[in-house]
Scaffold this motif. Structure first.
Motif, short mmCIF file in Angstrom:
data_model
loop_
_atom_site.label_atom_id
_atom_site.label_comp_id
_atom_site.label_asym_id
_atom_site.label_seq_id
_atom_site.Cartn_x
_atom_site.Cartn_y
_atom_site.Cartn_z
N VAL B 316 0.99 -1.04 -0.24
CA VAL B 316 -0.03 0.10 -0.01
C VAL B 316 1.00 1.30 0.06
N VAL B 335 -2.17 -1.45 -4.00
CA VAL B 335 -3.11 -0.38 -3.99
C VAL B 335 -2.56 0.92 -3.60
N TYR B 337 -3.22 5.20 -2.26
CA TYR B 337 -4.15 5.84 -1.35
C TYR B 337 -3.62 7.18 -1.50
N SER B 342 -8.74 8.08 2.57
CA SER B 342 -8.83 6.84 1.59
C SER B 342 -7.90 5.70 2.19
N ASP B 345 -9.77 2.24 2.94
CA ASP B 345 -10.11 1.25 2.00
C ASP B 345 -9.25 0.73 1.20
N ALA B 346 -8.07 1.42 0.94
CA ALA B 346 -6.88 0.99 0.30
C ALA B 346 -6.42 -0.36 0.93
N ASP B 348 -7.85 -2.27 3.22
CA ASP B 348 -9.13 -3.32 3.33
C ASP B 348 -8.85 -3.97 1.81
N ARG B 349 -8.74 -3.32 0.91
CA ARG B 349 -8.61 -3.90 -0.47
C ARG B 349 -7.50 -4.65 -0.74
N ALA B 350 -6.42 -4.25 -0.41
CA ALA B 350 -5.16 -5.07 -0.40
C ALA B 350 -5.15 -6.14 0.34
N ALA B 352 -7.86 -7.66 1.40
CA ALA B 352 -8.97 -8.74 0.84
C ALA B 352 -8.52 -9.37 -0.75
N SER B 353 -7.46 -8.64 -1.43
CA SER B 353 -7.18 -9.35 -2.52
C SER B 353 -5.46 -9.81 -2.43
N ARG B 354 -5.24 -10.10 -1.06
CA ARG B 354 -3.72 -10.61 -0.69
C ARG B 354 -3.26 -11.60 -1.68
#
Lengths: 394, 387
Positions: B316, B335, B337, B342, B345-346, B348-350, B352-354
């Motif tokens: 990130v 990701v 930010y 932000s 969210d960044a 969390d996305r990282a 989630a898609s680890r």
């Protein structure tokens, strides 16, 4: 749309004596005026040796073009010859090179400040002559918009490391001749820098009269012409010897006519005629009637007088060791070169004895000049080079 | 086999520094296929340039090193003089003097280039900003490669550097962003260039469980690896972290700071500072993390991002750091930010898609930072340069 802007940087400018880069710069400025907002940055010097402050510093105009003159802080130093010897010696240092450039003059720091500021506001900066302080230290301040007219010939100075950036950093180079370009590229491997053989345009008056010349100076029979400073460094001594030996060994009677400032002794004999400095019209009248122009000098970046001889339809006799003059003469098929006094005599006899051959060589020179060294072509080539500079910086 | 000389302001086992480290890696890689020598100064410290190594010729890792004495180190008044040159009224000559006052002023190294430069087919210069490079490239432009390591900083616009960036035969850039900066600033796109990046050794064996238990770390981890300071953006990171954790129903997570601490840290249970960890634990820490964060605004090459990707961990980074954001965009391994809002969210996305981000990063780093790929780029740079 307003014209692009162009700053010309040259060590001297205006009403000054002699040939070379400075009148070259002035004539180029004249021809480029219709296409650019031209301004000149130069020093207050009039003399290329002392660089004494003779013009007034500040803004003035020459031929209607604004000229900024900056004071010379130091001209040629008293110990210049010593500095030169040190810099040219094999064991010299970088500091010796810098000291040589400063001792040579003209040291003009205010001119550099001007190039640093104003030079980066204009679209292009045209630097004349690689060797002096204003170009050596000024060009690296605006390299991305710099175009160099080196007027270089093969001499010890050009081998100093301090000149490498001058030839490798500019955006473009305008050479005088193909021979100059070959020499520079051999020394600096700077083929990457965009370049053209540009040179200058040659103007000769249509009204040229050999008779007028013969009458004015009382010259009879075949004559050969030398025009330029009469100095040892241009091989004039060798020329006199070769001519005298030829005449003294039952050569066809002929005269060697010398036009230019005398800076060495000239043999006192009736077949060598020293006319001193003469008006331009006499020069062209003399060219019209000569058997050939003789150009013995080895160190020329462009022999204007050879181009003028060709433009007048006359051949050139030169020294085979001069890379530029013989290179151009050979390419143009417009003259002959000698390797010795004996060959000098043979060539002279042949051109007197075969006037049609001399005329054919001269005509070849005329068409060479018409192909390359005319103002419309010179201006067009400059416009192309400058357009490339602007495109790169757009 | 061509002869290559590497010119760099400092060189040696005791020298710490980004470009100096790069120079040393390049020397050892090039030495496998070229004859390599080094020209440098007697300094080990980048601030004082005080003499540390003896002058003369020596050997390190089988390579010949020519060391030249520092005639003048950094001027004691350098900072004051610099602020005048960068922000105040000053003469052109001051900009030349600034270069010298910065040090290391090493005339003997320049004389060596003048006298012996032509013995080498290519001369690789490191770091545009110091005098050995700024004054050295103009002495041998026809065989010079400039590895500029340029940042968008005020000195880049000073007079001594204008011709420098027009002179070399070729450029070696660390990142595409550095390349773009140099092209934008100097309009020298026509000079051949190669983006070198870095080569990396494989991570070798590492033990995630041992790392967790050694530091008593459980649950999801967000890792920061490097010097912990305001200058590296850690203050902003901690604020963003606090905002993230203050959101309703926060997931359990710990921010782990691994590196020398050079700032005040908040006392909270979800932030753990480990101090500097041993090199042997580096890959274990990276592999243990759900994501690596790199909040720095100024980075010439985010090496730690490459290392995270080597073990399949997503990253990130700030969107407004062109270098790290560019790395992430190219590798698709993380990701970005914009601000504290932000950041959450960044992150969390990282996390989630680890799996997929980490895999993309790993594939990219294996392709781009293998020694094979790095050696090929280096060979290309030398080929572009050799005359």
């Amino acid at each position: 749309m307003t014209n692009p802007s162009l700053m010309v940087v040259v060590q001297r400018y205006g009403d000054i004596a002699g040939g070379g880069a400075e009148p070259h710069a002035r004539s180029v400025v004249q021809r480029l005026r219709p296409y650019f907002n031209v301004e000149v940055a130069t020093t207050t010097a009039r003399d290329y040796w002392t660089w004494t402050n003779e013009f007034t510093a500040g803004l003035t105009a020459v031929d209607g073009v604004p000229v900024h003159r900056f004071p010379v802080e130091s001209g040629r130093s008293r110990d210049f010859r010593l500095r030169e010897r040190r810099a040219f010696s094999r064991m010299h240092t970088l500091a010796d090179e810098r000291a040589f450039v400063e001792a040579q003059g003209p040291v003009a720091p205010d001119l550099l400040e001007h190039v640093n500021k104003r030079g980066r506001e204009v679209d292009h900066v045209l630097f004349f002559t690689y060797i002096y302080y204003p170009t050596v230290l000024g060009l690296p301040l605006a390299p991305e918009r710099a175009v160099l007219v080196p007027t270089a010939h093969d001499e010890p100075a050009i081998r100093l490391a301090i000149y490498r950036p001058v030839f490798c950093a500019p955006r473009a180079i305008a050479y005088n001749t193909a021979e100059e370009r070959a020499m520079v590229q051999r020394l600096f491997h700077n083929e990457r820098v965009p370049n053209e053989v540009v040179g200058v345009g040659v103007d000769v008056p249509a009204d040229r009269s050999a008779d007028r010349f013969r009458q004015r100076y009382a010259i009879e029979g075949p004559y050969f012409l030398y025009v330029g400073r009469i100095v040892e460094s241009k091989q004039c001594g060798q020329l006199f010897d070769a001519f005298a030996r030829w005449q003294d060994s039952q050569g066809t009677r002929a005269t060697l006519v010398l036009m230019g400032h005398k800076e060495m002794s000239v043999p006192d004999r009736s077949d060598i005629r020293l006319l001193g400095r003469t008006p331009d019209e006499d020069k062209f009248d003399a060219l019209a009637g000569c058997v050939a122009l003789v150009q013995p000098s080895l160190l020329e970046s462009l022999s204007m007088i050879a181009l003028e001889a060709w433009a007048c339809g006359r051949p050139v006799i030169c020294d085979v060791r001069s890379p530029v003059v013989w290179g151009m003469t050979y390419r143009a098929g417009a003259g002959l070169a000698y390797r010795s006094a004996a060959e000098y005599a043979e060539i002279s006899e042949m051109l007197i004895g075969r006037p049609q051959l001399a005329s054919r060589l001269g005509e070849a020179g005329q068409s060479f000049v018409a192909r390359t060294y005319t103002w419309p072509r010179v201006v067009e080539t400059y416009l192309d080079l400058f357009a490339e500079v602007r495109a790169r910086n757009a | 086999m061509s002869d290559v000389l590497i010119v760099v302001q400092r060189y040696g086992a005791e020298v710490v520094g980004g470009s100096e480290g790069h120079a040393r890696v390049v020397a050892s890689r090039l030495a496998r296929s070229h004859h390599v020598e080094i020209a440098t100064t007697t300094a080990a410290d980048y601030w004082t340039w005080a003499p540390y190594y003896p002058a003369g010729t020596s050997e390190l890792d089988g390579l010949k090193i020519h060391r030249f004495p520092v005639a003048e180190g950094r001027d004691p008044e350098f900072k004051a003089f610099e602020s005048k040159v960068l922000n105040g009224e000053h003469a052109l000559a001051d900009e030349e003097e600034w270069l010298r006052k910065q040090g290391p002023h090493c005339p003997a190294l320049l004389e060596f280039l003048k006298d012996d430069g032509a013995r080498y087919d290519a001369v690789l210069f490191y770091t545009y900003i110091y005098e050995p490079t700024a004054r050295g490239v103009p002495i041998v432009p026809e065989r010079a490669a400039l590895i500029s390591t340029a940042h968008d900083e005020a000195p880049l616009r000073l007079a001594p550097y204008r011709a420098l960036f027009q002179l070399p035969r070729a450029f070696g850039f660390l990142t595409p962003e550095e390349r773009d900066l140099v092209h934008r600033t100097f309009r020298n796109e026509h000079i051949p260039h190669e983006t070198l990046g870095l080569g990396l050794d494989a991570p070798g064996a590492y033990d995630v469980a041992a790392f967790r238990s050694a530091h008593q770390l459980g649950g999801p981890l967000v890792l920061y690896l490097g010097q912990v300071s305001e200058g590296k953006g850690c203050g902003e990171l901690l604020e963003a972290w606090a905002a993230y954790r203050a959101r309703p129903n926060p997931r359990p997570a710990t921010l782990v700071l691994a590196g020398t601490v050079r700032m005040e840290l908040p006392d909270r249970p979800d932030v753990v500072a480990l101090g500097r960890i041993p090199d042997a634990q580096k890959y274990a820490a990276l592999a243990a993390a759900d994501a690596l964060v790199l909040p720095s605004r100024f980075e010439s090459l985010g090496i730690v991002l490459l290392e995270a990707w080597q073990v399949g961990t997503p990253v990130v980074v700030r969107a407004d750091n062109p270098v790290t954001a560019g790395q992430v965009a190219r590798a698709a391994g993380g990701v970005t930010y914009r601000d504290a809002d932000s950041f959450g969210d960044a992150l969390d996305r990282a996390i989630a898609s680890r799996e997929s981000l980490g895999a993309a990063g790993r594939a990219w780093v294996e392709r781009e930072s293998s020694w094979e790929a790095f050696d090929a780029r280096l060979a290309q740079l030398v080929a572009l340069t050799a005359s």
